[in-house]
Design an enzyme around this catalytic site. Structure first.
Site, PDB file in Angstrom:
ATOM      1  N   LEU A 239       0.860  -1.179   0.000  1.00  0.00           N
ATOM      2  CA  LEU A 239       0.000   0.000   0.000  1.00  0.00           C
ATOM      3  C   LEU A 239       0.895   1.226   0.000  1.00  0.00           C
ATOM      4  O   LEU A 239       1.830   1.317   0.805  1.00  0.00           O
ATOM      5  CB  LEU A 239      -0.888   0.029   1.253  1.00  0.00           C
ATOM      6  CG  LEU A 239      -2.295  -0.557   1.187  1.00  0.00           C
ATOM      7  CD1 LEU A 239      -3.012  -0.305   2.507  1.00  0.00           C
ATOM      8  CD2 LEU A 239      -3.112   0.011   0.042  1.00  0.00           C
ATOM      9  N   ASP A 240       0.628   2.180  -0.882  1.00  0.00           N
ATOM     10  CA  ASP A 240       1.412   3.410  -0.919  1.00  0.00           C
ATOM     11  C   ASP A 240       1.307   4.143   0.421  1.00  0.00           C
ATOM     12  O   ASP A 240       0.294   4.023   1.115  1.00  0.00           O
ATOM     13  CB  ASP A 240       0.899   4.338  -2.025  1.00  0.00           C
ATOM     14  CG  ASP A 240       1.099   3.760  -3.417  1.00  0.00           C
ATOM     15  OD1 ASP A 240       2.001   2.924  -3.580  1.00  0.00           O
ATOM     16  OD2 ASP A 240       0.342   4.149  -4.326  1.00  0.00           O
ATOM     17  N   PRO A 241       2.337   4.930   0.787  1.00  0.00           N
ATOM     18  CA  PRO A 241       2.269   5.700   2.038  1.00  0.00           C
ATOM     19  C   PRO A 241       1.027   6.590   2.134  1.00  0.00           C
ATOM     20  O   PRO A 241       0.486   6.781   3.223  1.00  0.00           O
ATOM     21  CB  PRO A 241       3.550   6.539   2.000  1.00  0.00           C
ATOM     22  CG  PRO A 241       4.502   5.713   1.210  1.00  0.00           C
ATOM     23  CD  PRO A 241       3.659   5.046   0.148  1.00  0.00           C
TER      24      PRO A 241
ATOM     25  N   ALA B  27      -1.865   5.897   1.002  1.00  0.00           N
ATOM     26  CA  ALA B  27      -3.069   5.054   1.066  1.00  0.00           C
ATOM     27  C   ALA B  27      -3.215   4.483   2.468  1.00  0.00           C
ATOM     28  O   ALA B  27      -2.227   4.203   3.148  1.00  0.00           O
ATOM     29  CB  ALA B  27      -2.981   3.926   0.051  1.00  0.00           C
TER      30      ALA B  27
ATOM     31  N   ARG C 277      -4.245   4.162  -9.124  1.00  0.00           N
ATOM     32  CA  ARG C 277      -3.717   5.454  -9.591  1.00  0.00           C
ATOM     33  C   ARG C 277      -3.800   5.562 -11.109  1.00  0.00           C
ATOM     34  O   ARG C 277      -4.056   6.641 -11.668  1.00  0.00           O
ATOM     35  CB  ARG C 277      -2.270   5.633  -9.132  1.00  0.00           C
ATOM     36  CG  ARG C 277      -2.128   5.953  -7.655  1.00  0.00           C
ATOM     37  CD  ARG C 277      -0.674   6.158  -7.260  1.00  0.00           C
ATOM     38  NE  ARG C 277       0.085   4.926  -7.289  1.00  0.00           N
ATOM     39  CZ  ARG C 277       1.300   4.802  -7.816  1.00  0.00           C
ATOM     40  NH1 ARG C 277       1.882   5.823  -8.409  1.00  0.00           N
ATOM     41  NH2 ARG C 277       1.940   3.644  -7.777  1.00  0.00           N
TER      42      ARG C 277
END
Length: 310
Positions: A48-50, A52, A183
């Site tokens: 998970l992206d930071p 998110a 994204r």
């Protein structure tokens, strides 16, 4: 001859379904969980992206052997798209690369969604973990390189417009398969609608087979650090773990007795008998007394173990 080094930490196993907060990286989360549980091994199933938040399934100990089965599972995200700007990272972190004063109507957005449902072709973002000539795309992008990333097929099972609170934003929910970049959806929506767009909010709420009610907030785990008695603290943490076998719920299941479990642990096949016994399965799992024993293959009246669990 030197003795093999004893692994550091406890041989604790199971799944922790972390509710990851924003501005906390997936690797950072795994390190924190490994330290809290004093675990020998730890890994996550799907970055998970930071920016998110939401579900980050973390495997401890022997559960790391089941990570691929969770990685392959369906996922559900809720996300917010802000119209008018396309950004280098396709989210709030990146610099603006394109802009537009045009804004889509709710009807235009709804009419677009069927095109992005089913098996679609998607080009991953420049800032992604895709490997290009052996290097991660995000490393090349950070060095200022623009690389051509080939498109690939991903599957969108469901795509819903939840709300349009104002002309600049739209809220969506998507249920998708492995490898889908949300994204990239926001980027492509914006280009298709002629207004550009980027992700301004992203939360993962489901990673099959784990539901939203399984999530444990990071703050709840950190709060247990106040327990001075280490045994009490570790017991409270262990109580939050989900059994390793839960990750395999999509596979055929075989319940075995203690003698059969011993044979499987030794790497030997066992006979599969009974009217309801599976005839042939490329993958199945066996349990004894509710505990995972092995993942293996069923064929010619036998269950042959491929991965064995202590």
């Amino acid at each position: 001859m030197s003795k093999p080094r004893k692994p550091k930490g406890r041989p604790v196993s199971g799944w922790l379904i972390l509710d990851k907060p924003i501005d906390f990286g997936s690797t950072e989360a795994v390190s924190k969980i490994k330290w809290l549980f004093k675990a020998q091994k730890c890994g996550h199933a799907g970055t998970l992206d930071p920016l998110a938040s939401g579900m980050l399934p973390i495997a401890l100990g022997d559960a790391t052997k089941t990570v691929p089965y969770v990685m392959d599972g369906r996922k559900i995200y809720e996300f917010k798209v802000t119209w008018g700007e396309e950004r280098a990272t396709d989210d709030l972190e990146g610099e603006v690369t394109r802009s537009s004063n045009q804004r889509p109507t709710e009807e235009q957005i709804r009419n677009l969604l069927p095109k992005y449902t089913g098996v679609i072709s998607q080009v991953p973002p420049q800032f992604s973990a895709i490997k290009i000539a052996g290097e991660r795309a995000y490393d090349l992008a950070r060095d200022g390189e623009t690389v051509e990333i080939p498109s690939r097929e991903v599957e969108i099972f469901r795509l819903t417009l939840l709300a349009c609170p104002d002309e600049n934003t739209a809220h969506f929910e998507v249920e998708c398969g492995k490898g889908t970049y949300v994204r990239a959806l926001a980027r492509d929506f914006g280009r298709e609608l002629g207004c550009y767009g980027h992700i301004s909010g992203l939360r993962r709420t489901f990673v099959a087979p784990f539901g939203e009610d399984s999530m444990v907030p990071l703050a709840s785990l950190v709060a247990l650090e106040t327990l001075e008695d280490m045994d009490e603290r570790l017991a409270a943490l262990d109580a939050l773990l989900i059994d390793t076998s839960e990750a395999l719920s999509s596979l055929p299941h075989l319940a075995v007795n203690d003698d059969q479990a011993h044979r499987l642990r030794m790497g030997n096949p066992i006979l599969v008998r009974g009217r309801d016994a599976p005839v042939a399965e490329s993958e199945a799992y066996a349990t004894a007394r509710g505990k995972l024993i092995a993942i293996g293959e069923i064929g010619q009246g036998e269950f042959r173990p491929k991965r064995v669990f202590v």
